[in-house]
Design a protein around this motif. Structure first.
Motif, mmCIF file in Angstrom:
data_model
loop_
_atom_site.group_PDB
_atom_site.id
_atom_site.type_symbol
_atom_site.label_atom_id
_atom_site.label_comp_id
_atom_site.label_asym_id
_atom_site.label_seq_id
_atom_site.Cartn_x
_atom_site.Cartn_y
_atom_site.Cartn_z
ATOM 1 N N MET A 1 0.827 -1.192 0.000
ATOM 2 C CA MET A 1 0.000 0.000 0.000
ATOM 3 C C MET A 1 0.871 1.256 0.000
ATOM 4 S SD MET A 1 -3.051 1.155 2.575
ATOM 5 C CE MET A 1 -2.076 1.157 4.034
ATOM 6 N N LEU A 2 1.928 1.263 0.795
ATOM 7 C CA LEU A 2 2.787 2.427 0.878
ATOM 8 C C LEU A 2 3.423 2.747 -0.468
ATOM 9 C CD1 LEU A 2 3.962 4.596 2.672
ATOM 10 C CD2 LEU A 2 5.753 3.019 3.331
ATOM 11 N N ASN A 3 3.818 1.722 -1.209
ATOM 12 C CA ASN A 3 4.415 1.953 -2.521
ATOM 13 C C ASN A 3 3.433 2.615 -3.477
ATOM 14 O OD1 ASN A 3 6.899 0.927 -1.822
ATOM 15 N ND2 ASN A 3 6.425 -1.128 -2.548
ATOM 16 N N ARG A 4 2.182 2.193 -3.445
ATOM 17 C CA ARG A 4 1.172 2.802 -4.323
ATOM 18 C C ARG A 4 0.904 4.241 -3.911
ATOM 19 N NH1 ARG A 4 -2.329 -2.604 -4.220
ATOM 20 N NH2 ARG A 4 -1.059 -3.775 -5.686
ATOM 21 N N HIS A 5 0.867 4.504 -2.623
ATOM 22 C CA HIS A 5 0.711 5.882 -2.144
ATOM 23 C C HIS A 5 1.880 6.733 -2.626
ATOM 24 C CE1 HIS A 5 -2.157 5.095 1.515
ATOM 25 N NE2 HIS A 5 -2.696 4.772 0.363
ATOM 26 N N SER A 6 3.090 6.225 -2.453
ATOM 27 C CA SER A 6 4.291 6.971 -2.866
ATOM 28 C C SER A 6 4.287 7.240 -4.359
ATOM 29 C CB SER A 6 5.552 6.193 -2.490
ATOM 30 O OG SER A 6 5.638 6.036 -1.102
ATOM 31 N N LEU A 7 3.862 6.268 -5.127
ATOM 32 C CA LEU A 7 3.825 6.446 -6.571
ATOM 33 C C LEU A 7 2.807 7.510 -6.972
ATOM 34 C CD1 LEU A 7 5.105 5.575 -9.186
ATOM 35 C CD2 LEU A 7 3.420 3.747 -9.341
ATOM 36 N N LEU A 8 1.641 7.521 -6.337
ATOM 37 C CA LEU A 8 0.655 8.563 -6.646
ATOM 38 C C LEU A 8 1.210 9.940 -6.297
ATOM 39 C CD1 LEU A 8 -2.161 9.443 -7.619
ATOM 40 C CD2 LEU A 8 -2.911 9.236 -5.244
ATOM 41 N N VAL A 9 1.858 10.073 -5.162
ATOM 42 C CA VAL A 9 2.453 11.349 -4.761
ATOM 43 C C VAL A 9 3.472 11.801 -5.808
ATOM 44 C CG1 VAL A 9 3.931 12.481 -3.044
ATOM 45 C CG2 VAL A 9 2.015 11.048 -2.300
ATOM 46 N N THR A 10 4.303 10.886 -6.252
ATOM 47 C CA THR A 10 5.318 11.210 -7.255
ATOM 48 C C THR A 10 4.689 11.615 -8.578
ATOM 49 O OG1 THR A 10 6.881 9.692 -6.220
ATOM 50 C CG2 THR A 10 7.317 10.299 -8.511
ATOM 51 N N VAL A 11 3.705 10.855 -9.028
ATOM 52 C CA VAL A 11 3.042 11.152 -10.304
ATOM 53 C C VAL A 11 2.355 12.511 -10.252
ATOM 54 C CG1 VAL A 11 1.111 10.464 -11.804
ATOM 55 C CG2 VAL A 11 2.776 8.765 -11.040
ATOM 56 N N MET A 12 1.675 12.807 -9.161
ATOM 57 C CA MET A 12 0.980 14.091 -9.056
ATOM 58 C C MET A 12 1.978 15.252 -8.999
ATOM 59 S SD MET A 12 -2.121 13.470 -9.488
ATOM 60 C CE MET A 12 -2.671 15.148 -9.204
ATOM 61 N N SER A 13 3.084 15.066 -8.309
ATOM 62 C CA SER A 13 4.112 16.113 -8.259
ATOM 63 C C SER A 13 4.690 16.350 -9.649
ATOM 64 C CB SER A 13 5.221 15.719 -7.287
ATOM 65 O OG SER A 13 4.705 15.641 -5.978
ATOM 66 N N MET A 14 4.909 15.272 -10.392
ATOM 67 C CA MET A 14 5.420 15.391 -11.745
ATOM 68 C C MET A 14 4.423 16.155 -12.627
ATOM 69 S SD MET A 14 5.775 12.705 -14.835
ATOM 70 C CE MET A 14 4.014 12.680 -14.803
ATOM 71 N N PHE A 15 3.139 15.834 -12.486
ATOM 72 C CA PHE A 15 2.129 16.533 -13.286
ATOM 73 C C PHE A 15 2.071 18.012 -12.945
ATOM 74 C CE2 PHE A 15 0.375 13.151 -15.668
ATOM 75 C CZ PHE A 15 -0.417 13.759 -16.612
ATOM 76 N N GLU A 16 2.138 18.347 -11.681
ATOM 77 C CA GLU A 16 2.135 19.764 -11.300
ATOM 78 C C GLU A 16 3.313 20.488 -11.936
ATOM 79 O OE1 GLU A 16 2.031 19.631 -7.041
ATOM 80 O OE2 GLU A 16 -0.169 19.508 -6.989
ATOM 81 N N LEU A 17 4.490 19.881 -11.878
ATOM 82 C CA LEU A 17 5.679 20.486 -12.479
ATOM 83 C C LEU A 17 5.508 20.636 -13.989
ATOM 84 C CD1 LEU A 17 8.563 21.552 -12.219
ATOM 85 C CD2 LEU A 17 9.357 19.195 -12.462
ATOM 86 N N ARG A 18 4.980 19.625 -14.660
ATOM 87 C CA ARG A 18 4.776 19.701 -16.105
ATOM 88 C C ARG A 18 3.758 20.790 -16.461
ATOM 89 N NH1 ARG A 18 9.096 18.567 -17.538
ATOM 90 N NH2 ARG A 18 8.409 18.900 -19.634
ATOM 91 N N PHE A 19 2.724 20.950 -15.639
ATOM 92 C CA PHE A 19 1.735 21.998 -15.903
ATOM 93 C C PHE A 19 2.326 23.388 -15.697
ATOM 94 C CE2 PHE A 19 -1.804 18.815 -15.265
ATOM 95 C CZ PHE A 19 -2.237 18.872 -16.568
ATOM 96 N N ILE A 20 3.210 23.548 -14.727
ATOM 97 C CA ILE A 20 3.898 24.833 -14.538
ATOM 98 C C ILE A 20 4.729 25.143 -15.775
ATOM 99 C CG2 ILE A 20 5.724 26.015 -13.233
ATOM 100 C CD1 ILE A 20 4.645 24.506 -10.725
ATOM 101 N N LYS A 21 5.457 24.140 -16.258
ATOM 102 C CA LYS A 21 6.267 24.327 -17.460
ATOM 103 C C LYS A 21 5.382 24.617 -18.676
ATOM 104 C CE LYS A 21 10.288 21.694 -15.998
ATOM 105 N NZ LYS A 21 11.332 22.694 -16.062
ATOM 106 N N LEU A 22 4.211 23.977 -18.751
ATOM 107 C CA LEU A 22 3.274 24.251 -19.835
ATOM 108 C C LEU A 22 2.818 25.708 -19.786
ATOM 109 C CD1 LEU A 22 1.391 23.323 -22.178
ATOM 110 C CD2 LEU A 22 -0.292 22.783 -20.407
ATOM 111 N N CYS A 23 2.490 26.197 -18.609
ATOM 112 C CA CYS A 23 2.077 27.599 -18.466
ATOM 113 C C CYS A 23 3.205 28.540 -18.882
ATOM 114 C CB CYS A 23 1.635 27.890 -17.036
ATOM 115 S SG CYS A 23 0.085 27.088 -16.582
ATOM 116 N N ASP A 24 4.436 28.219 -18.498
ATOM 117 C CA ASP A 24 5.585 29.031 -18.915
ATOM 118 C C ASP A 24 5.723 29.037 -20.435
ATOM 119 O OD1 ASP A 24 6.175 29.589 -16.266
ATOM 120 O OD2 ASP A 24 7.772 28.086 -16.121
ATOM 121 N N TRP A 25 5.560 27.857 -21.053
ATOM 122 C CA TRP A 25 5.665 27.761 -22.510
ATOM 123 C C TRP A 25 4.553 28.578 -23.174
ATOM 124 C CZ3 TRP A 25 2.503 26.175 -26.445
ATOM 125 C CH2 TRP A 25 3.111 26.067 -27.703
#
Length: 144
Positions: free
Chosen positions: A1-25
């Motif tokens: 369970m902890l691994n799946r939680h960690s993976l969701l946290v990582t994926v969501m953080s990655m998406f937030e970063l990509r969306f910030i970069k999209l806004c900059d672009w």
């Protein structure tokens, strides 16, 4: 369970970063001012506001549904981080998401439980949102 939680946290953080970069672009490509301004509160809501109000992207029903799902996942992520994986305060996005997704549940200890299919199911939903945003940027570019 902890691994799946960690993976969701990582994926969501990655998406937030990509969306910030999209806004900059978008800001650079369409010569917009000001760029995304980050305040307190939901980063995804700020990004959505920027994309609609500043960038002028159109959000159809499909984009709205995909974005609301992303907000639910962000809320789940926040519960995982700030409440040790427990669903502490009711949230309309989370409730709707859990009600429509057989791969996530809440156990008797109020913890989020992701089955083995949960993270795999995120890929098509993220792909849909990205394709929809790409189409909206293409439409804006063609109309300028």
């Amino acid at each position: 369970m902890l691994n799946r939680h960690s993976l969701l946290v990582t994926v969501m953080s990655m998406f937030e970063l990509r969306f910030i970069k999209l806004c900059d672009w978008i800001n650079t490509h369409f010569n917009l001012n000001p760029s995304l301004k980050r305040d307190k509160g939901s980063l995804l809501k700020q990004i959505r506001t920027y994309l609609i109000n500043k960038a002028g992207l159109k959000f159809n029903t499909k984009k709205e549904e995909a974005w609301n799902e992303l907000l639910a996942l962000q809320s789940i992520r926040n519960n995982i981080i700030h409440n040790y994986g427990k669903y502490e305060s009711k949230n309309v996005f989370i409730d709707k998401y859990i009600g429509s997704n057989k791969n996530i549940s809440i156990n008797v200890s109020n913890e989020f439980i992701f089955n083995h299919e949960f993270l795999k199911d995120l890929v098509p939903n993220f792909k849909t949102l990205c394709k929809e945003l790409q189409e909206a940027m293409r439409d804006k570019s063609n109309n300028n």
